[in-house]
Design an enzyme around this catalytic site. Structure first.
Site, PDB file in Angstrom:
ATOM      1  CG  HIS A   8      -0.515   0.088   2.525  1.00 54.72           C
ATOM      2  ND1 HIS A   8      -0.261   1.289   3.141  1.00 54.72           N
ATOM      3  CD2 HIS A   8      -0.242  -0.863   3.454  1.00 54.72           C
ATOM      4  CE1 HIS A   8       0.150   1.075   4.387  1.00 54.72           C
ATOM      5  NE2 HIS A   8       0.172  -0.225   4.603  1.00 54.72           N
ATOM      6  CG  ASP A  60       2.290   0.546   7.915  1.00 56.90           C
ATOM      7  OD1 ASP A  60       1.989  -0.042   6.861  1.00 56.90           O
ATOM      8  OD2 ASP A  60       1.503   0.667   8.870  1.00 56.90           O
ATOM      9  CD  GLU A 109      -3.155  -1.076   5.434  1.00 58.46           C
ATOM     10  OE1 GLU A 109      -3.184  -2.107   6.122  1.00 58.46           O
ATOM     11  OE2 GLU A 109      -2.691   0.020   5.849  1.00 58.46           O
ATOM     12  CD  GLU A 110      -1.622   2.671   7.578  1.00 58.16           C
ATOM     13  OE1 GLU A 110      -2.335   2.255   8.512  1.00 58.16           O
ATOM     14  OE2 GLU A 110      -0.457   2.282   7.390  1.00 58.16           O
ATOM     15  CD  GLU A 169       1.113  -3.652   5.737  1.00 57.25           C
ATOM     16  OE1 GLU A 169       2.058  -2.896   6.045  1.00 57.25           O
ATOM     17  OE2 GLU A 169      -0.052  -3.238   5.638  1.00 57.25           O
ATOM     18  CG  HIS A 187       0.722   3.396  12.410  1.00 60.15           C
ATOM     19  ND1 HIS A 187      -0.626   3.158  12.564  1.00 60.15           N
ATOM     20  CD2 HIS A 187       1.078   2.755  11.270  1.00 60.15           C
ATOM     21  CE1 HIS A 187      -1.055   2.411  11.561  1.00 60.15           C
ATOM     22  NE2 HIS A 187      -0.032   2.144  10.767  1.00 60.15           N
TER      23      HIS A 187
END
Length: 351
Positions: free
Chosen positions: A63, A178, A210-211, A233, A318
């Site tokens: 992603h 990510d 995606e998030e 990922e 994140h």
């Protein structure tokens, strides 16, 4: 572009969920030899070897988006109320620096601010700062000044961090691993599969949003109609806070193959194939069972598509400051190349 330069460029690119244009353009440039296409969501797709004569279709996925922020409103003093894009911990915000993009594509620095301790009451000093008390401050003194900069409602932002690479330790530090480290691994996998006599059709898919709910991957699935899926990922490393017996995604021990999370129970036959091939080829891997988390695989496997996740460990995911290693990335590419090379029709049918 060389691998290291590509990873740095992908990390630095601006691309919170819903605003992935810059990352999509970068991927299209890297895959220009495949003549990729882009849809209106900013998903990117490319087929390596479009020979559909009885071969199964294998969709590689990663992603493009990253977690970020979006301005909700501008206050009279020029500071901005904001919302999260994706799952960011409240504790990581105070005093952090973000890069906000105005409607003309120009970026401005903004700092996440809250009431300084000098002005807090005794009771306030005993409480953690809550998210609703935070604002973005771009150094302006009025709403009019902020709006003259082109900043305002719906301005997106990402952590203002520049990626670095320590060659001696093969260590990256930066934002958005990510899943930009997964994007880099997918691009490299496609490059290394080029020209091989493959038992399957290889579809490259780079998904947006995606998030915020694995939205883009479903559009890619509908367009490509794969038989199986391999999702790359950037996965949360746990080696600095878990008990040793619970560490399942440590740096420098290879990619993580996830059996279980809240979005998916991995097809055990596909998982076993990947683990067995890793042993045969001497590729280091780790296994995990997760109590949280979710991936694009969780969005597609209910459609009857066996899906597996190759996760590259990233510390402090994140957040704006993350660590990941070249050797884990490299092992993920090696595993994906090996796995794709074994996915003939009989193998896919056996899954």
């Amino acid at each position: 572009m060389e691998e290291i330069e590509r990873i740095i460029a992908l990390s630095n690119a601006f691309g919170p969920s819903g605003f992935e244009d810059e990352v999509s353009d970068l991927v299209k440039d890297e895959l220009s030899w495949l003549e990729p296409e882009e849809d209106h969501m900013r998903n990117v797709r490319a087929v390596l070897n479009p020979d559909y004569s009885g071969k199964p279709k294998v969709m590689l996925d990663s992603h493009l988006d990253e977690v970020g922020v979006i301005v909700q409103a501008v206050k009279p003093d020029g500071t901005m109320k904001f919302l999260k894009i994706g799952g960011i911990s409240d504790s990581s915000f105070p005093s952090s620096r973000f890069r906000l993009r105005n409607r003309d594509g120009k970026d401005y620095a903004a700092i996440v601010a809250a009431k300084p301790p000098h002005f807090m009451t005794a009771a306030e000093r005993l409480q953690p700062v809550s998210f609703d008390q935070m604002v973005l401050d771009a150094g302006t003194c009025s709403r009019e000044e902020t709006e003259r900069m082109g900043l305002g409602i719906a301005s997106p932002g990402v952590p203002d961090v520049t990626c670095t690479y320590d060659e001696g330790r093969q260590l990256f530090e930066g934002k958005a691993f990510d899943c930009r480290i997964g994007v880099a691994a997918e691009i490299q996998t496609l490059a290394e599969l080029q020209g091989k006599d493959l038992p399957c059709v290889v579809q490259g898919a780079f998904s947006v949003q995606e998030e915020v709910g694995e939205r883009g991957v479903y559009a890619n699935y509908k367009a490509l109609k794969p038989d199986v899926m391999i999702a790359f990922e950037g996965c949360p490393a746990d080696d600095t806070f878990q008990e040793p017996y619970l560490v399942q995604a440590a740096l420098r021990k290879g990619p993580m193959l996830r059996h279980f999370d809240v979005s998916m129970i991995t097809n055990p036959h596909f998982q076993k194939l990947a683990l067995d091939l890793a042993v045969e080829e001497g590729i280091p891997v780790q296994e995990s069972v997760r109590s949280g988390g979710g991936t694009d695989g969780g969005r597609i496997y209910p459609e009857g598509v066996p899906s597996i996740v190759i996760g590259i460990p990233v510390r402090y995911i994140h957040s704006g400051n993350c660590w990941c290693t070249y050797q884990d990335y490299r092992a993920a590419v090696d595993l994906a190349v090996t796995l794709v090379s074994h996915l003939d029709q009989n193998t896919v049918d056996s899954l």
